[in-house]
Design a protein around this motif. Structure first.
Motif, PDB file in Angstrom:
ATOM      1  N   THR A  50       0.812  -1.012  -0.147  1.00  0.00           N
ATOM      2  CA  THR A  50       0.215  -0.558  -0.257  1.00  0.00           C
ATOM      3  C   THR A  50       1.236   1.519  -0.050  1.00  0.00           C
ATOM      4  O   THR A  50       0.435   2.340  -0.148  1.00  0.00           O
ATOM      5  CB  THR A  50      -0.979   0.312   1.002  1.00  0.00           C
ATOM      6  OG1 THR A  50       0.538  -0.353   2.105  1.00  0.00           O
ATOM      7  CG2 THR A  50      -1.896  -1.085   1.089  1.00  0.00           C
ATOM      8  N   ASP A  51       1.995   1.394   0.674  1.00  0.00           N
ATOM      9  CA  ASP A  51       3.169   1.991   0.531  1.00  0.00           C
ATOM     10  C   ASP A  51       4.480   1.647   0.298  1.00  0.00           C
ATOM     11  O   ASP A  51       4.975   1.407   0.473  1.00  0.00           O
ATOM     12  CB  ASP A  51       3.201   2.694   2.134  1.00  0.00           C
ATOM     13  CG  ASP A  51       4.156   4.036   2.086  1.00  0.00           C
ATOM     14  OD1 ASP A  51       5.260   4.220   0.902  1.00  0.00           O
ATOM     15  OD2 ASP A  51       4.573   4.740   2.893  1.00  0.00           O
ATOM     16  N   MET A  52       4.817   1.762  -1.106  1.00  0.00           N
ATOM     17  CA  MET A  52       5.384   1.617  -2.208  1.00  0.00           C
ATOM     18  C   MET A  52       7.252   2.047  -1.686  1.00  0.00           C
ATOM     19  O   MET A  52       7.945   1.602  -1.812  1.00  0.00           O
ATOM     20  CB  MET A  52       5.472   1.525  -3.653  1.00  0.00           C
ATOM     21  CG  MET A  52       6.657   1.727  -4.611  1.00  0.00           C
ATOM     22  SD  MET A  52       7.252  -0.403  -4.265  1.00  0.00           S
ATOM     23  CE  MET A  52       5.806  -0.816  -5.337  1.00  0.00           C
ATOM     24  N   GLN A  95       1.387  -1.576  -6.311  1.00  0.00           N
ATOM     25  CA  GLN A  95       0.845  -1.404  -5.874  1.00  0.00           C
ATOM     26  C   GLN A  95      -0.172  -0.720  -6.898  1.00  0.00           C
ATOM     27  O   GLN A  95       0.190  -0.167  -8.004  1.00  0.00           O
ATOM     28  CB  GLN A  95       1.152   0.031  -4.973  1.00  0.00           C
ATOM     29  CG  GLN A  95       0.837   0.682  -4.559  1.00  0.00           C
ATOM     30  CD  GLN A  95       1.480   1.763  -3.560  1.00  0.00           C
ATOM     31  OE1 GLN A  95       2.459   2.031  -3.960  1.00  0.00           O
ATOM     32  NE2 GLN A  95      -0.041   3.493  -3.144  1.00  0.00           N
ATOM     33  N   TYR A  99      -4.051  -4.837  -6.638  1.00  0.00           N
ATOM     34  CA  TYR A  99      -3.322  -5.241  -5.026  1.00  0.00           C
ATOM     35  C   TYR A  99      -3.523  -5.195  -3.519  1.00  0.00           C
ATOM     36  O   TYR A  99      -3.283  -3.867  -2.895  1.00  0.00           O
ATOM     37  CB  TYR A  99      -1.250  -4.790  -5.371  1.00  0.00           C
ATOM     38  CG  TYR A  99      -1.623  -5.106  -6.969  1.00  0.00           C
ATOM     39  CD1 TYR A  99      -0.717  -5.969  -7.183  1.00  0.00           C
ATOM     40  CD2 TYR A  99      -1.442  -4.229  -7.655  1.00  0.00           C
ATOM     41  CE1 TYR A  99      -0.249  -7.163  -7.809  1.00  0.00           C
ATOM     42  CE2 TYR A  99      -0.616  -4.862  -9.206  1.00  0.00           C
ATOM     43  CZ  TYR A  99      -0.314  -5.961  -9.031  1.00  0.00           C
ATOM     44  OH  TYR A  99       0.441  -6.719 -10.236  1.00  0.00           O
TER      45      TYR A  99
END
Length: 143
Positions: A50-52, A95, A99
């Motif tokens: 969720t946070d690349m 992301q 996903y």
């Protein structure tokens, strides 16, 4: 995306396509598609994030490698190194709307030279050990 397509992958795609077609005299056999048996059929995986930025920093630090970040098919992805022509799988962090990270599902095992160092680096970046290090015989250790 072309870097992801190796001979075994193309063979798998061709076999899938052949399986969807009616049988004919012109059907291509698996031995005609590839000369090497596919002993490790998984060639790519994707780890939902969720946070690349956070995930990329974590995986690069823990495994001491550089991932190749780029947009693929409209999704933010960071690809693990891959040795083309070699058996085994590589994959990417991914992301996007399709996903969804989860605590259940597929479990991936990374081959490392020093499991204790990897566990320590992961813990120093906030990871929790969910499965304590265990000796699994000739195969080494798992955690």
């Amino acid at each position: 995306m072309s870097a992801l397509l190796s001979s075994p992958t193309l063979a798998a795609i061709a076999l899938l396509a052949a399986a969807c077609q009616p049988a004919t005299d012109e059907a291509v056999s698996a031995t005609q598609i590839t000369e090497t048996p596919m002993t490790n059929p998984v060639v790519h995986f994707e780890i939902p994030v969720t946070d690349m930025d956070r995930a990329l920093a974590f995986y690069e630090a823990v495994f001491e490698l550089e991932l190749d970040r780029r947009e693929t098919d409209g999704y933010d992805m960071a690809f693990f190194p891959r040795a083309d022509g070699q058996y085994g799988a590589s994959g990417a962090l991914a992301q996007g709307d399709v996903y969804r990270p989860a605590k259940t599902g597929v479990i991936l095992y990374f081959d490392v030279t020093d499991i204790d160092a990897v566990i320590a680096r992961a813990a120093s970046r906030g990871a929790k050990v969910l499965y304590p290090k265990k000796n699994i015989g000739e195969a080494g250790f798992v955690a």
